[in-house]
Design a protein around this motif. Structure first.
Motif, PDB file in Angstrom:
ATOM      1  N   VAL A   5       0.837  -1.195   0.000  1.00  0.00           N
ATOM      2  CA  VAL A   5       0.000   0.000   0.000  1.00  0.00           C
ATOM      3  C   VAL A   5       0.876   1.250   0.000  1.00  0.00           C
ATOM      4  O   VAL A   5       1.856   1.345   0.754  1.00  0.00           O
ATOM      5  CB  VAL A   5      -0.959  -0.009   1.214  1.00  0.00           C
ATOM      6  CG1 VAL A   5      -1.682   1.335   1.339  1.00  0.00           C
ATOM      7  CG2 VAL A   5      -1.951  -1.133   1.094  1.00  0.00           C
ATOM      8  N   ARG A  63      -3.747   1.903  -3.488  1.00  0.00           N
ATOM      9  CA  ARG A  63      -4.696   1.718  -2.387  1.00  0.00           C
ATOM     10  C   ARG A  63      -5.261   0.308  -2.464  1.00  0.00           C
ATOM     11  O   ARG A  63      -5.241  -0.335  -3.518  1.00  0.00           O
ATOM     12  CB  ARG A  63      -5.826   2.742  -2.479  1.00  0.00           C
ATOM     13  CG  ARG A  63      -5.366   4.184  -2.595  1.00  0.00           C
ATOM     14  CD  ARG A  63      -6.572   5.127  -2.600  1.00  0.00           C
ATOM     15  NE  ARG A  63      -7.525   4.776  -3.634  1.00  0.00           N
ATOM     16  CZ  ARG A  63      -7.493   5.284  -4.879  1.00  0.00           C
ATOM     17  NH1 ARG A  63      -6.540   6.133  -5.210  1.00  0.00           N
ATOM     18  NH2 ARG A  63      -8.403   4.922  -5.751  1.00  0.00           N
ATOM     19  N   GLN A  64      -5.803  -0.146  -1.355  1.00  0.00           N
ATOM     20  CA  GLN A  64      -6.325  -1.508  -1.325  1.00  0.00           C
ATOM     21  C   GLN A  64      -7.540  -1.677  -2.232  1.00  0.00           C
ATOM     22  O   GLN A  64      -7.769  -2.753  -2.775  1.00  0.00           O
ATOM     23  CB  GLN A  64      -6.698  -1.896   0.117  1.00  0.00           C
ATOM     24  CG  GLN A  64      -5.489  -2.242   0.978  1.00  0.00           C
ATOM     25  CD  GLN A  64      -5.895  -2.793   2.332  1.00  0.00           C
ATOM     26  OE1 GLN A  64      -6.564  -2.121   3.105  1.00  0.00           O
ATOM     27  NE2 GLN A  64      -5.497  -4.022   2.605  1.00  0.00           N
ATOM     28  N   SER A  94      -7.040  -3.093  -5.882  1.00  0.00           N
ATOM     29  CA  SER A  94      -6.733  -4.493  -6.156  1.00  0.00           C
ATOM     30  C   SER A  94      -7.764  -5.050  -7.132  1.00  0.00           C
ATOM     31  O   SER A  94      -8.923  -4.617  -7.171  1.00  0.00           O
ATOM     32  CB  SER A  94      -6.739  -5.304  -4.864  1.00  0.00           C
ATOM     33  OG  SER A  94      -5.767  -4.828  -3.961  1.00  0.00           O
ATOM     34  N   SER A 153      -2.638  -7.585  -6.229  1.00  0.00           N
ATOM     35  CA  SER A 153      -3.044  -7.633  -4.820  1.00  0.00           C
ATOM     36  C   SER A 153      -2.282  -6.548  -4.075  1.00  0.00           C
ATOM     37  O   SER A 153      -1.048  -6.592  -3.991  1.00  0.00           O
ATOM     38  CB  SER A 153      -2.741  -9.006  -4.234  1.00  0.00           C
ATOM     39  OG  SER A 153      -3.052  -9.042  -2.858  1.00  0.00           O
ATOM     40  N   ARG A 188      -1.517  -4.909  -0.598  1.00  0.00           N
ATOM     41  CA  ARG A 188      -1.585  -5.413   0.776  1.00  0.00           C
ATOM     42  C   ARG A 188      -0.814  -4.505   1.718  1.00  0.00           C
ATOM     43  O   ARG A 188       0.097  -3.767   1.323  1.00  0.00           O
ATOM     44  CB  ARG A 188      -1.025  -6.831   0.817  1.00  0.00           C
ATOM     45  CG  ARG A 188      -1.766  -7.784  -0.141  1.00  0.00           C
ATOM     46  CD  ARG A 188      -1.023  -9.084  -0.326  1.00  0.00           C
ATOM     47  NE  ARG A 188      -0.774  -9.763   0.936  1.00  0.00           N
ATOM     48  CZ  ARG A 188      -0.192 -10.961   1.032  1.00  0.00           C
ATOM     49  NH1 ARG A 188       0.183 -11.591  -0.074  1.00  0.00           N
ATOM     50  NH2 ARG A 188      -0.001 -11.517   2.213  1.00  0.00           N
TER      51      ARG A 188
END
Length: 903
Positions: A578, A626-627, A630, A652, A654
């Motif tokens: 992140v 940012r998450q 994903s 992904s 994380r």
């Protein structure tokens, strides 16, 4: 206030000057024409020299492999070079040994060539300019032979010269670059060139008798003609209902003769023709052509004001009947410093129609030609002998009436020009100079016959294009050589499925197509190559497949046929921490495709500044991940309105990923750039990542996405800075021009205004130094390092006593330290004026800058007086005077950018 207004006016003038220069640059960039978007075609695929497949090369000790003859029956390729002729295996030109005939000019002949003033590096050699089949057993060749042309016969079976060379002055040009074309037809040699150094261009039939040539007087038929090609079209008894004769067509560029307001070019492209059975006239036009006619070839875009008037190369494509013959021509612009090419196609029927139209005539008052409106003699001048003339007892040209022949002598030019078949060029390339071309006919799976063009450039590229509905689609461009060099010749062999390229350094053999280059169905279909089709598993060459029922091809649209096929898509996985930046790369093989990115099947908006994405030709950049970013990213190639997936990334983002290893700032030369962790890649077949991640593989910190972005921004900043510097320079120049005109702040202007009667009678020699600025005293009464009696005093803006100061600009010494110099320390108190005799009203402040100027931002200007031996006792030394002035300004800071008026 007045000075401020003047400076503002100067800046305004400088801004106007800058805008004017910008407009001029923009106009120059577009000169001499605007680009028609629909014709300036981009090659779909670019293949560099290292990526060529199936390429075979031949190279010997000779150079200039410009003359080629392909014998399909014997499967031989004959090549004429400088000082040698080669016989190569047409199936594989690289096979050794190659048969060779050495034919060099003798040392004595080279010496005589140099005596004539020719170049001993290029011209004083034997360049083979002509190589064709003479009969079933012999070939015939001609060479420049160091500006003394010779010709010889070659025994094909033994590949040796079968006789001593014979005189070639009437058959071959003297120089290696002179425009030239030649044909052997039924053992008769037809040539066109400027044969001798001071001769006029000429079209000749050399042997056997009777020999014919063009007319020079009273009307010159050819005007500085530069020939590029010729062709025989069989229109004789076997294929003509009127008993017409075979004709030889010649293509060239010559000086314009027409009097017209439509075209203003000094040179024009032409096509001329003569009849094969021409025997000349009986009394009029003896040993001259009686069937010579010429007309203009037009290749232009009037709506864009483009007129391509220079013919560079021509290729004759014979059809099933003579009327189906097509002429493909490469045209260029008359401006030699502008690279541009156009390809136009002409039909034989329209050429014949022009030769049946009105004639042009040359009035006796001038050299310009205009359309002839008088009576035309019968039979029609310039026609070949037909059945209609034979029925009137005119069986040969020597039987034609004198009035007909006299009309031919004075009216060789036709009024009607030949327009392209499609009334516009097939192709236009602004940045390319095509040199030669060859055309191959290929039948597509749709049953239509397509013309595939191979065009060589002046810098060693080969463009393959297909004619689709009157417009060329460039399938690919191939880089033939590592070092740029022109393509000098092109030949095509349908039997060998090869194209042969002649160049200064050697000969290349390339396959007509390389379908294995296309790895997917859509890639094969998008190419629109008539040679290639998709068989369900790979892209194959249709010429090698007898059963074409299962093949897929779409040349017309380049989009249909692959809807039910499943192409493999490259799949990768990325794990990103992140807040980091990550670049998802996507390489597109087609120059015509545009990238389109989706995230979980939703299009990514990479142009919105707040989206967190940036899209470019190299991929997609995720900024400060940012998450919620994903997901499954897919790169699509959009071409011909079809979206095809190229690569997918399962990203992904994380929080539990370890931070990147620290970087030693003392060892990292790019420590000012942000560094990113190397992402981890997995193929789609791997299982999900385990809780414990493997150590990241080492990678270069310089190639991280953030560093790349920083370098891009730095490059943009540098370019912007250069623009600002240019603007400042223009402002400064405009201000100086304004000041120089008013003469208020110029010491040179003040000196010039000083009356000549009061000037010193003897000036001391001035010394300049490129590394500093000198403050020089010019006086007839004083020498040395002081400011003397001869130095004039300024009172109310006037000069007296015969001397003046001169400031010579120079460059300050560059300091090795990159840091800016520290400010100057405070100076001691300033004493009062000790001697009014040598002092200006304000010391030197009337002529010296108010502060010391910094040059290049890192050193100060050195003020130095001219060298001399004596110092006036009535004055301070120059160093003392300078210190005294500086002491007066002990509270004044040294400014990096002083007032411009101080100089």
């Amino acid at each position: 206030m007045r000075r401020s207004v003047e400076m503002q006016g100067a800046r305004s003038s400088a801004v106007q000057l800058f805008l004017l220069l910008s407009c001029m640059c923009a106009a120059t960039a577009g000169y001499p024409f605007r680009t028609p978007v629909d014709l300036d075609v981009t090659p779909r695929v670019t293949v560099l020299n290292s990526g060529l497949r199936g390429c075979k090369r031949f190279q010997a000790s000779a150079v200039n492999y410009s003359t080629m003859l392909l014998e399909a029956d014997s499967e031989r390729l004959y090549v004429g070079a400088r000082g040698a002729v080669f016989a190569l295996d047409a199936s594989d030109i690289s096979a050794i040994p190659a048969l060779t005939i050495e034919w060099e000019a003798s040392p004595e002949q080279k010496r005589q060539c140099m005596v004539k003033g020719k170049d001993d590096k290029t011209e004083c050699f034997n360049h083979i300019r002509f190589l064709q089949r003479f009969n079933s057993t012999h070939l015939y060749m001609c060479g420049t032979h160091a500006f003394s042309p010779l010709c010889a016969y070659i025994d094909e079976k033994r590949f040796v010269m079968s006789s001593q060379p014979e005189e070639g002055r009437e058959k071959c040009p003297y120089g290696p670059t002179t425009g030239y074309t030649a044909l052997i037809i039924d053992q008769q040699i037809y040539t066109a060139s400027q044969y001798e150094f001071r001769s006029f261009p000429d079209i000749r039939r050399n042997s056997p008798s009777p020999t014919l040539k063009t007319e020079d007087a009273p009307t010159r038929w050819l005007n500085e003609a530069d020939f590029v090609g010729s062709a025989l079209v069989r229109e004789s008894l076997g294929s003509s209902s009127s008993g017409d004769d075979d004709k030889i067509y010649f293509f060239f560029t010559e000086k314009s003769q027409e009097q017209t307001t439509t075209y203003s070019h000094s040179r024009v492209a032409r096509v001329a023709r003569v009849c094969k059975g021409d025997r000349g006239g009986h009394l009029t036009l003896q040993k001259r052509w009686t069937s010579f006619l010429k007309t203009r070839l037009t290749c232009s875009l009037p709506e864009y004001d483009f007129h391509f008037n220079m013919l560079r190369s021509v290729f004759v494509l014979h059809g099933p009947t003579p009327e189906d013959t097509l002429f493909y021509g490469i045209f260029g612009l008359e401006w030699k410093n502008v690279k541009a090419s156009a390809v136009c196609r002409f039909s034989l029927s329209e050429v014949q129609e022009a030769f049946q139209g009105p004639y042009m005539e040359n009035d006796d008052s001038g050299s310009k030609w205009k359309e002839y409106t008088g009576k035309i003699p019968d039979p029609r001048p310039g026609t070949c002998i037909t059945d209609a003339l034979r029925s009137r007892g005119i069986n040969v040209s020597t039987s034609l009436p004198d009035d007909v022949l006299d009309f031919v002598r004075r009216h060789p030019l036709m009024s009607q020009s030949v327009q392209p078949s499609d009334r516009r060029p097939l192709l236009f390339r602004r940045t390319t100079d095509y040199t030669h071309m060859a055309v191959h006919m290929m039948q597509g799976l749709d049953g239509q016959t397509y013309h595939v063009l191979y065009m060589g450039t002046d810098d060693g590229w080969l463009h393959k294009a297909v004619d689709i509905k009157g417009q060329l689609h460039i399938i690919e461009e191939l880089q033939l050589f590592e070092e740029p060099q022109p393509v000098d010749n092109l030949l095509i062999s349908a039997k060998q499925m090869s194209v042969y390229v002649g160049s200064p350094s050697g000969v290349l053999q390339l396959p007509l197509s390389n379908c294995r280059r296309y790895v997917s169905c859509y890639d094969c279909i998008f190419a629109r190559d008539p040679h290639c089709a998709w068989d369900g598993a790979q892209c194959v060459d249709t010429m090698t497949h007898t059963d074409r029922s299962s093949l897929i091809q779409d040349i017309q649209r380049g989009s249909a046929g692959c809807e039910n096929t499943q192409d493999d898509v490259v799949q990768r996985s990325r794990s990103v921490r992140v807040g980091d930046d990550v670049l998802l790369q996507c390489e597109l093989s087609s120059n015509l495709a545009t990238p389109l990115w989706t995230l979980d099947s939703i299009e990514v908006q990479g142009y919105d500044l707040n989206s967190g994405f940036r899209t470019g030709t190299d991929g997609l950049l995720i900024i400060e991940a940012r998450q919620d970013q994903s997901g499954l990213y897919t790169c699509h190639a959009v071409e011909n309105n079809i979206k095809v997936a190229v690569i997918t990334y399962n990203v992904s983002i994380r929080l539990d990923l370890p931070p990147p290893p620290p970087v030693d700032p003392t060892r990292d030369p790019y420590r000012h750039l942000a560094t990113l962790p190397a992402p981890t890649e997995r193929s789609s077949s791997e299982r999900p990542l385990p809780p414990a991640l493997a150590p990241l593989l080492p990678r270069s910190e310089l190639l991280t996405p953030r560093n790349m972005e920083a370098m891009y921004l730095s490059l943009i900043t540098i370019l912007g800075g250069l623009c600002v510097v240019l603007t400042v320079v223009l402002v400064y120049v405009g201000f100086c021009l304004r000041v120089g005109q008013r003469g208020k702040y110029s010491l040179r202007a003040a000196a010039a205004a000083y009356p000549s009667s009061k000037r010193p009678s003897k000036n001391r020699k001035q010394h300049r130094n490129s590394s500093h600025m000198e403050l020089k005293t010019i006086s007839s009464h004083c020498n040395g390092n002081g400011i003397c009696n001869g130095v004039s005093k300024l009172h109310n803006g006037s000069m007296h006593d015969g001397g003046f100061l001169q400031i010579v600009p120079g460059e300050g010494h560059t300091s090795p330290n990159k840091e800016p110099p520290p400010p100057a320390p405070p100076l001691p108190p300033t004493p009062q004026h000790p001697s009014p005799e040598c002092d200006f009203p304000n010391g030197l402040s009337a002529t010296l800058p108010s502060v010391l100027r910094r040059m290049n931002g890192n050193s100060y200007v050195l003020l130095q007086q001219s060298d001399s031996e004596n110092t006036s006792p009535l004055c301070y030394s120059f160093a003392e005077e300078l210190n005294r002035i500086l002491e007066k300004r002990k509270h004044t800071l040294l400014l990096p950018r002083p007032d411009e008026s101080s100089v």
